[in-house]
Scaffold this motif. Structure first.
Motif, PDB file in Angstrom:
ATOM      1  N   LEU A  28    -121.209  24.297 -23.257  1.00  0.00           N
ATOM      2  CA  LEU A  28    -122.408  25.200 -23.848  1.00  0.00           C
ATOM      3  C   LEU A  28    -123.565  24.094 -24.258  1.00  0.00           C
ATOM      4  CD1 LEU A  28    -120.171  27.764 -25.129  1.00  0.00           C
ATOM      5  CD2 LEU A  28    -121.122  27.906 -23.641  1.00  0.00           C
ATOM      6  N   HIS A  29    -123.472  23.695 -25.229  1.00  0.00           N
ATOM      7  CA  HIS A  29    -124.580  22.377 -25.286  1.00  0.00           C
ATOM      8  C   HIS A  29    -125.998  22.302 -23.940  1.00  0.00           C
ATOM      9  CE1 HIS A  29    -123.205  21.295 -29.033  1.00  0.00           C
ATOM     10  NE2 HIS A  29    -121.253  21.161 -29.127  1.00  0.00           N
ATOM     11  N   ASP A  30    -125.292  22.111 -23.128  1.00  0.00           N
ATOM     12  CA  ASP A  30    -126.235  21.983 -22.278  1.00  0.00           C
ATOM     13  C   ASP A  30    -126.970  23.301 -21.274  1.00  0.00           C
ATOM     14  OD1 ASP A  30    -125.454  19.590 -21.800  1.00  0.00           O
ATOM     15  OD2 ASP A  30    -124.025  19.659 -20.407  1.00  0.00           O
ATOM     16  N   ALA A  31    -125.378  24.399 -21.533  1.00  0.00           N
ATOM     17  CA  ALA A  31    -126.474  25.518 -21.350  1.00  0.00           C
ATOM     18  C   ALA A  31    -127.656  26.203 -22.753  1.00  0.00           C
ATOM     19  CB  ALA A  31    -125.453  26.373 -21.354  1.00  0.00           C
ATOM     20  N   VAL A  32    -127.601  25.461 -23.223  1.00  0.00           N
ATOM     21  CA  VAL A  32    -128.469  25.729 -24.622  1.00  0.00           C
ATOM     22  C   VAL A  32    -129.498  25.538 -24.195  1.00  0.00           C
ATOM     23  CG1 VAL A  32    -129.245  26.395 -27.127  1.00  0.00           C
ATOM     24  CG2 VAL A  32    -127.090  27.109 -26.421  1.00  0.00           C
ATOM     25  N   ASN A  33    -129.419  23.420 -24.286  1.00  0.00           N
ATOM     26  CA  ASN A  33    -130.650  23.505 -24.223  1.00  0.00           C
ATOM     27  C   ASN A  33    -131.906  23.275 -22.588  1.00  0.00           C
ATOM     28  OD1 ASN A  33    -130.303  21.262 -25.745  1.00  0.00           O
ATOM     29  ND2 ASN A  33    -129.333  19.706 -24.955  1.00  0.00           N
ATOM     30  N   ALA A  34    -131.131  24.338 -20.848  1.00  0.00           N
ATOM     31  CA  ALA A  34    -131.556  24.558 -20.148  1.00  0.00           C
ATOM     32  C   ALA A  34    -132.101  26.000 -20.650  1.00  0.00           C
ATOM     33  CB  ALA A  34    -130.598  24.922 -19.130  1.00  0.00           C
ATOM     34  N   LEU A  35    -131.941  26.808 -21.544  1.00  0.00           N
ATOM     35  CA  LEU A  35    -132.337  27.490 -21.810  1.00  0.00           C
ATOM     36  C   LEU A  35    -133.363  27.702 -22.678  1.00  0.00           C
ATOM     37  CD1 LEU A  35    -128.880  30.528 -22.520  1.00  0.00           C
ATOM     38  CD2 LEU A  35    -130.780  30.613 -20.530  1.00  0.00           C
ATOM     39  N   GLN A  36    -134.069  27.065 -23.649  1.00  0.00           N
ATOM     40  CA  GLN A  36    -134.992  26.258 -24.487  1.00  0.00           C
ATOM     41  C   GLN A  36    -135.980  27.211 -24.212  1.00  0.00           C
ATOM     42  OE1 GLN A  36    -134.389  26.725 -28.015  1.00  0.00           O
ATOM     43  NE2 GLN A  36    -132.387  26.553 -27.151  1.00  0.00           N
ATOM     44  N   ASP A  37    -136.908  27.237 -22.734  1.00  0.00           N
ATOM     45  CA  ASP A  37    -138.005  26.999 -22.459  1.00  0.00           C
ATOM     46  C   ASP A  37    -137.502  29.005 -21.089  1.00  0.00           C
ATOM     47  OD1 ASP A  37    -136.596  26.786 -20.193  1.00  0.00           O
ATOM     48  OD2 ASP A  37    -137.883  25.501 -19.627  1.00  0.00           O
ATOM     49  N   PHE A  38    -137.018  29.533 -21.562  1.00  0.00           N
ATOM     50  CA  PHE A  38    -136.443  30.668 -21.357  1.00  0.00           C
ATOM     51  C   PHE A  38    -137.648  31.978 -21.742  1.00  0.00           C
ATOM     52  CE2 PHE A  38    -135.041  35.217 -21.002  1.00  0.00           C
ATOM     53  CZ  PHE A  38    -134.710  35.399 -20.036  1.00  0.00           C
ATOM     54  N   LYS A  39    -138.419  32.743 -21.003  1.00  0.00           N
ATOM     55  CA  LYS A  39    -139.136  33.443 -21.194  1.00  0.00           C
ATOM     56  C   LYS A  39    -139.106  34.421 -21.997  1.00  0.00           C
ATOM     57  CE  LYS A  39    -142.378  29.757 -22.098  1.00  0.00           C
ATOM     58  NZ  LYS A  39    -142.374  29.348 -23.139  1.00  0.00           N
ATOM     59  N   GLY A  40    -138.386  35.074 -21.596  1.00  0.00           N
ATOM     60  CA  GLY A  40    -137.765  36.787 -21.573  1.00  0.00           C
ATOM     61  C   GLY A  40    -138.599  37.536 -20.617  1.00  0.00           C
ATOM     62  N   LEU A  41    -138.497  38.678 -20.500  1.00  0.00           N
ATOM     63  CA  LEU A  41    -138.130  39.283 -19.023  1.00  0.00           C
ATOM     64  C   LEU A  41    -140.011  40.592 -19.840  1.00  0.00           C
ATOM     65  CD1 LEU A  41    -135.295  40.105 -17.478  1.00  0.00           C
ATOM     66  CD2 LEU A  41    -136.628  38.025 -17.196  1.00  0.00           C
ATOM     67  N   GLU A  42    -140.706  40.386 -18.422  1.00  0.00           N
ATOM     68  CA  GLU A  42    -141.828  41.406 -18.721  1.00  0.00           C
ATOM     69  C   GLU A  42    -141.332  42.746 -19.050  1.00  0.00           C
ATOM     70  OE1 GLU A  42    -145.938  42.719 -16.657  1.00  0.00           O
ATOM     71  OE2 GLU A  42    -144.355  41.761 -15.541  1.00  0.00           O
ATOM     72  N   HIS A  43    -142.084  43.173 -19.854  1.00  0.00           N
ATOM     73  CA  HIS A  43    -141.080  45.320 -20.087  1.00  0.00           C
ATOM     74  C   HIS A  43    -140.331  45.327 -21.437  1.00  0.00           C
ATOM     75  CE1 HIS A  43    -144.416  45.587 -17.279  1.00  0.00           C
ATOM     76  NE2 HIS A  43    -143.810  45.954 -16.603  1.00  0.00           N
ATOM     77  N   ARG A  44    -139.691  43.768 -21.695  1.00  0.00           N
ATOM     78  CA  ARG A  44    -138.566  44.303 -22.476  1.00  0.00           C
ATOM     79  C   ARG A  44    -138.879  43.822 -24.001  1.00  0.00           C
ATOM     80  NH1 ARG A  44    -137.911  43.630 -17.025  1.00  0.00           N
ATOM     81  NH2 ARG A  44    -135.704  44.874 -15.941  1.00  0.00           N
ATOM     82  N   LEU A  45    -139.087  44.172 -24.871  1.00  0.00           N
ATOM     83  CA  LEU A  45    -139.340  43.898 -26.325  1.00  0.00           C
ATOM     84  C   LEU A  45    -140.761  42.655 -25.911  1.00  0.00           C
ATOM     85  CD1 LEU A  45    -136.553  44.078 -28.621  1.00  0.00           C
ATOM     86  CD2 LEU A  45    -138.315  45.532 -28.863  1.00  0.00           C
ATOM     87  N   GLU A  46    -141.714  43.261 -24.797  1.00  0.00           N
ATOM     88  CA  GLU A  46    -142.441  41.683 -24.868  1.00  0.00           C
ATOM     89  C   GLU A  46    -143.658  41.694 -25.988  1.00  0.00           C
ATOM     90  OE1 GLU A  46    -145.617  40.602 -21.090  1.00  0.00           O
ATOM     91  OE2 GLU A  46    -144.264  42.880 -20.972  1.00  0.00           O
ATOM     92  N   PHE A  47    -144.158  41.076 -26.333  1.00  0.00           N
ATOM     93  CA  PHE A  47    -145.670  40.612 -26.705  1.00  0.00           C
ATOM     94  C   PHE A  47    -146.864  40.500 -26.544  1.00  0.00           C
ATOM     95  CE2 PHE A  47    -149.287  37.940 -28.849  1.00  0.00           C
ATOM     96  CZ  PHE A  47    -148.788  37.977 -30.432  1.00  0.00           C
TER      97      PHE A  47
END
Length: 410
Positions: free
Chosen positions: A260-279
């Motif tokens: 899980l530590h590796d998983a969280v590190n891997a997900l830090q640059d996840f930007k979210g999906l278009e059209h889902r609470l997108e700024f």
């Protein structure tokens, strides 16, 4: 051998190519054009948008011809592990989160598809014993599964939706729950969901909760998974519902043996999906959020829970869903609401005693009116809570048009 494909959309054409490569003679039927229907059909592949009650489907079922879906036929040509992800809301984001982490951490090939927009038939022949496929599954797709099996799956939630296709909410829920029987290893369930609570004691079930201790739970500040914890302030995506999506993601990854530590590190640059609470942007201190993927009451509720001082734009095609449970939330968080589309006048009347409401004929009128009504520090939230087909081709087109209008604001 002859195979009939019902529906000439993306998934139907992809299934047809896969079957042709494997020696089948493929015929297509589409309601929009005259099509040849061979009598001697080995089996029928039905596109997910085709209802079970379609006359051609009934015709072949009465002849005891197998009728299956594109995901089912593709899975018969797949190898490696499969992760199946469903739920009324959050399934696309969770699918993307799991895929994003596995692309960095899994030692074999990693694929993504299904309801995510990529037919499983596109990549099924490329899978091998070391690969893993992350598949988003809609209720329509699950209906047509027969021998398909996931290694790990999740049902994120089950709330009213698609009641214009299903006769009852129970029928819709049963389609989602079918995934429980199609999973070989762990099933991850939302312990806070009314319909999923009855299945939490099953031997292969892991649970996540926003309200109480579970295999993964939110303690008010952190996500806790046994001896691992993660402050929600450090999540790469915002929103109440994304805490749930992230908990489900961590339990899926842990079930696959990922640290899980590796998983969280891997997900830090996840930007979210278009059209889902997108700024989208901030204009004169007013923040604009594009949540065009919101197509039901539950998704609109989760969007409202993510912001204060909201100027809401909602409405669209009427799917027969009851919006009245949102009244208190609208009263608490929405300063003014602008409604559009087929449901617009009904929603204006429904929420008129909860906040100030107006009906607008077009999305552009609603955006301009919301901008004029907003003050510095407010959030203009476009979260329709309805499907788009009364005014737009799909939620993607709807969201893109919203963003274009916002970009033109002075």
């Amino acid at each position: 051998m002859n195979v009939l494909i019902i529906g000439k959309g993306k998934s139907g054409l992809s299934a047809g190519k896969l079957l042709e490569k494997n020696g089948y003679s493929v015929f297509y039927y589409d309601d929009r054009e005259k099509s040849e229907i061979p009598e001697d059909v080995s089996f029928v592949v039905k596109s997910p948008g085709i209802p079970q009650s379609h006359p051609i489907v009934n015709y072949f079922r009465e002849k005891n011809v197998e009728v299956i879906g594109e995901v089912e036929i593709a899975s018969r040509y797949m190898k490696g592990k499969i992760v199946g992800i469903t739920g009324t809301n959050g399934k696309s984001t969770t699918t993307a989160l799991v895929h994003h982490a596995l692309k960095k951490l899994w030692k074999g090939k990693v694929f993504i598809g299904g309801n995510f927009g990529i037919p499983v038939s596109d990549f099924a022949p490329e899978t091998d014993e070391t690969s893993i496929s992350v598949i988003e599954l809609s209720s329509y797709q699950i209906e047509d599964l027969r021998n398909f099996k996931c290694d790990v799956s999740t049902i994120l939630n089950i709330t009213p939706d698609h009641l214009n296709r299903y006769e009852t909410f129970k029928e819709y829920a049963q389609a989602k729950l079918k995934l429980l029987k199609l999973t070989k290893q762990n099933v991850i369930l939302n312990a806070d969901d009314r319909l999923l609570k009855d299945f939490l004691k099953e031997a292969n079930v892991l649970a996540f909760s926003m309200e109480k201790p579970a295999d993964a739970f939110f303690d008010g500040e952190k996500i806790v998974v046994k001896d691992f914890s993660l402050p929600v302030s450090s999540l790469p995506v915002r929103g109440y519902h994304n805490i749930q999506n992230f908990m489900a993601t961590l339990l899926i990854l842990r079930s696959l043996g990922v640290n899980l530590h590796d998983a969280v590190n891997a997900l830090q640059d996840f930007k979210g999906l278009e059209h889902r609470l997108e700024f989208v942007k901030t204009v004169n201190g007013i923040t604009f959020i594009n949540d065009s993927k919101s197509t039901n009451v539950d998704s609109l509720e989760k969007a409202l829970l993510s912001f204060d001082k909201v100027i809401l734009i909602a409405g669209g095609k009427d799917k027969g869903i009851d919006f009245s449970p949102l009244k208190n939330l609208i009263r608490e968080r929405v300063k003014k609401a602008f409604f559009i589309g087929e449901t617009g006048k009904k929603l204006k009347k429904l929420f008129s005693d909860a906040t100030e409401t107006e009906f607008k004929m077009t999305l552009k009128e609603a955006v301009l009116s919301a901008y004029n009504a907003a003050e510095k520090g407010d959030v203009v939230l476009f979260s329709p809570g309805c499907s788009s087909f009364d005014m737009f081709k799909n939620f993607e087109e709807r969201g893109k048009i919203f963003k274009q209008i916002v970009e033109e604001l002075k």
